[in-house]
Design an enzyme around this catalytic site. Structure first.
Site, PDB file in Angstrom:
ATOM      1  N   CYS A   1      10.269   4.043   1.592  1.00 41.94           N
ATOM      2  CA  CYS A   1      11.164   3.799   2.734  1.00 41.94           C
ATOM      3  C   CYS A   1      12.178   2.697   2.384  1.00 41.94           C
ATOM      4  O   CYS A   1      13.034   2.902   1.536  1.00 41.94           O
ATOM      5  CB  CYS A   1      10.352   3.473   3.990  1.00 41.94           C
TER       6      CYS A   1
ATOM      7  N   HIS B   1       6.516   7.882   4.445  1.00 42.58           N
ATOM      8  CA  HIS B   1       5.369   6.977   4.266  1.00 42.58           C
ATOM      9  C   HIS B   1       4.141   7.744   3.782  1.00 42.58           C
ATOM     10  O   HIS B   1       3.418   8.333   4.580  1.00 42.58           O
ATOM     11  CB  HIS B   1       5.058   6.260   5.587  1.00 42.58           C
TER      12      HIS B   1
ATOM     13  N   SER C   1     -22.545 -11.738   7.515  1.00 41.74           N
ATOM     14  CA  SER C   1     -23.764 -11.027   7.094  1.00 41.74           C
ATOM     15  C   SER C   1     -23.647 -10.538   5.651  1.00 41.74           C
ATOM     16  O   SER C   1     -24.594 -10.639   4.866  1.00 41.74           O
ATOM     17  CB  SER C   1     -24.028  -9.832   8.015  1.00 41.74           C
TER      18      SER C   1
ATOM     19  N   GLU D   1       1.414   6.542   2.836  1.00 43.03           N
ATOM     20  CA  GLU D   1       0.170   5.835   3.160  1.00 43.03           C
ATOM     21  C   GLU D   1      -0.419   6.217   4.520  1.00 43.03           C
ATOM     22  O   GLU D   1      -1.593   5.947   4.782  1.00 43.03           O
ATOM     23  CB  GLU D   1       0.397   4.310   3.094  1.00 43.03           C
TER      24      GLU D   1
ATOM     25  N   GLY E   1     -22.298 -11.373  12.557  1.00 41.90           N
ATOM     26  CA  GLY E   1     -21.148 -10.475  12.455  1.00 41.90           C
ATOM     27  C   GLY E   1     -21.070  -9.884  11.055  1.00 41.90           C
ATOM     28  O   GLY E   1     -21.805 -10.284  10.150  1.00 41.90           O
TER      29      GLY E   1
END
Length: 525
Positions: free
Chosen positions: A85, A181, A241, A183, A237
């Site tokens: 782009c 794009h 962890s 992606e 979380g």
């Protein structure tokens, strides 16, 4: 062990909302990449020594004065370059082509491009064929400006009805430009194009995979820490962890985890954390029950921002106190992940690889004088989850919905009291349980319950009761930047409401939040 950083792609960021997505796609292909601001220096690129460079999209116009440009060295470094782009437009402009400003002719959303010639980037890729036998590709466009003349040595590879150069290539120099794009998932063959670029054109090996990342992280942790001890704030979380599991594998009992129960967690969460990490995995954990301390500190405070600051401050105080008991600890471990690093970097002088450490635990005191251990700082959240699975953490824990750092402190509106938290915990547990039962939990991006400090009249049996109100909230989103409220079935909502009102004494009314983001935020506070 193969070096997971040996082959790498450099992505230059021009401000597109999709730039991090490009990096995640390259990583999914199995290649390490880093994201830097567009104004990186030649020396920094040389030091990084990428096998290929991607120029990402951006909101600016190449035709505007002082709009961002790729460093000239990008085109003399002798490595393949892919412009996406805005990246294609600046490549064209910088190499002698021409870009014109779009006047009502931009392409936004789905488009079909017609292939004009073969290119390594598009090898063997097509979605359909037109009447002349030319391959067609379904892609996602988002541009106003367009290339009107390509640089010398380039050929037009694809076009649309309004864009004569939807893709261009200089196969000899291995420079490629695409106006769409690749992606985003709407470009159906986008992953194959990026895969062609990273693996075939740049010659990278797909060494970036969970098992190799774990092996590399453990090796690096052992080297960094040696025989020292490490302290970690374990919240239960995802990030902390996974850090705990990596360190446990690397240094075993030299890791001490501090788990602070602030009284603002989900139903039975503290017990689950202790059971999983302490009993099951055998980690060394200090469990601090600090519910009263947090609630006392927030007494009388109704402002959301003030509540957040109090929760952060009290956590730091407690963590500081506990760390002093670990006199031998020389290192502090944190769950900093790559998007934190990118956010801290900014542009001009702050390339993502030279930034100061991002303190994600709310600003720990400087006097702690501990070295910093951040084993996840190269990883995106989806990569952290995959590594967690590989390390043996349960799927339902790694992939559960996001939970705010201040916990129920921002889901109880206004002043936070133990009574409110207890009611909210039970109501929320019913909502989540029913979502799982109805196979809806993974169909929504986030679901939770909010406690409203409002009393409402209800009727139970022959009597009236005057009790509290909760709101259910469920949203669908791709990136949490924008979100739609989830259209959950009426009978499901009715079932949840009935259960909450009948099973949670103290709640008389349940409402459902049907606000999108924007204008509303996902959390209420």
């Amino acid at each position: 062990m193969s070096d997971i950083h040996e082959h790498k792609i450099l992505i230059l960021d021009f401000g597109s909302q999709y730039t991090q997505l490009i990096a995640r796609r390259i990583r999914e292909i199995g290649v390490y990449c880093e994201l830097w601001a567009w104004d990186v220096t030649e020396a920094q690129i040389r030091e990084f020594a990428p096998n290929g460079i991607i120029l990402a999209g951006g909101p600016e116009s190449v035709t505007a004065e002082n709009s961002p440009r790729a460093p000239e060295y990008v085109f003399t470094a002798g490595v393949p370059v892919l412009g996406i782009c805005y990246g294609m437009q600046t490549m064209s402009e910088q190499l002698g082509g021409k870009v014109i400003q779009g006047v009502g002719e931009g392409e936004f959303g789905y488009a079909q491009i017609e292939m004009l010639t073969d290119s390594l980037l598009f090898k063997g890729i097509e979605d359909a064929v037109n009447s002349e036998g030319k391959p067609l590709l379904d892609v996602w466009m988002s541009h106003g400006d367009k290339v009107s003349a390509i640089p010398e040595g380039f050929v037009a590879v694809a076009k649309t009805d309004t864009c004569p150069f939807a893709a261009m290539a200089n196969e000899e120099k291995q420079f490629f430009g695409v106006q769409f794009h690749p992606e985003v998932t709407h470009t159906r063959q986008g992953m194959r194009m990026l895969s062609h670029f990273a693996l075939d054109i740049c010659g990278c090996a797909a060494n970036w995979k969970p098992s190799s990342i774990i092996e590399d992280a453990i090796e690096r942790l052992k080297k960094q820490i040696g025989d020292d001890e490490v302290i970690l704030g374990l919240s239960g979380g995802v990030d902390s962890s996974v850090v705990a599991m990596l360190l446990h594998r690397a240094i075993g009992k030299k890791l001490t985890c501090v788990f602070v129960d602030n009284g603002l967690l989900r139903l039975n969460e503290a017990e689950q954390v202790m059971e999983m990490f302490g009993d099951h995995f055998g980690l060394n954990i200090i469990h601090v029950d600090a519910e009263n301390r947090f609630l006392d500190a927030m007494k009388g405070e109704a402002d959301p921002e003030a509540k957040r600051k109090i929760i952060g401050r009290v956590f730091v105080e407690i963590f500081d106190e506990e760390s002093k008991k670990c006199a031998n600890a020389k290192w502090l471990a944190q769950g900093t992940i790559y998007p934190d690093v990118i956010e801290s970097a900014g542009s001009a002088t702050g390339k993502a690889h030279v930034i100061k450490s991002h303190h994600n635990v709310g600003g720990l005191p400087d006097h702690m004088e501990l070295g910093l251990v951040e084993p996840l700082r190269e990883l995106f959240k989806d990569e952290v989850r995959k590594i967690g699975l590989e390390l043996g953490l349960p799927y339902n824990m790694l992939y559960r919905h996001p939970f705010p750092g201040p916990g129920l402190g921002v889901r109880v509106l206004g002043e936070v009291k133990k009574e409110y938290c207890d009611l909210l915990r039970r109501a929320d547990a019913i909502f989540i349980e029913e979502l799982h039962k109805a196979d809806l939990y993974n169909k929504v991006s986030q679901a939770f319950t909010v406690f409203l400090p409002v009393r409402s009249v209800g009727v139970m049996g022959d009597g009236r009761k005057y009790d509290w109100v909760v709101s259910l909230r469920a949203v669908e989103t791709v990136d949490f930047m924008t979100a739609h409220w989830a259209h959950l079935p009426y009978d499901f909502l009715g079932r949840v409401s009935n259960r909450i009102i009948n099973e949670v004494d103290g709640i008389s009314r349940v409402v459902y939040d049907i606000s999108g983001k924007p204008p509303a935020t996902i959390e209420w506070e």
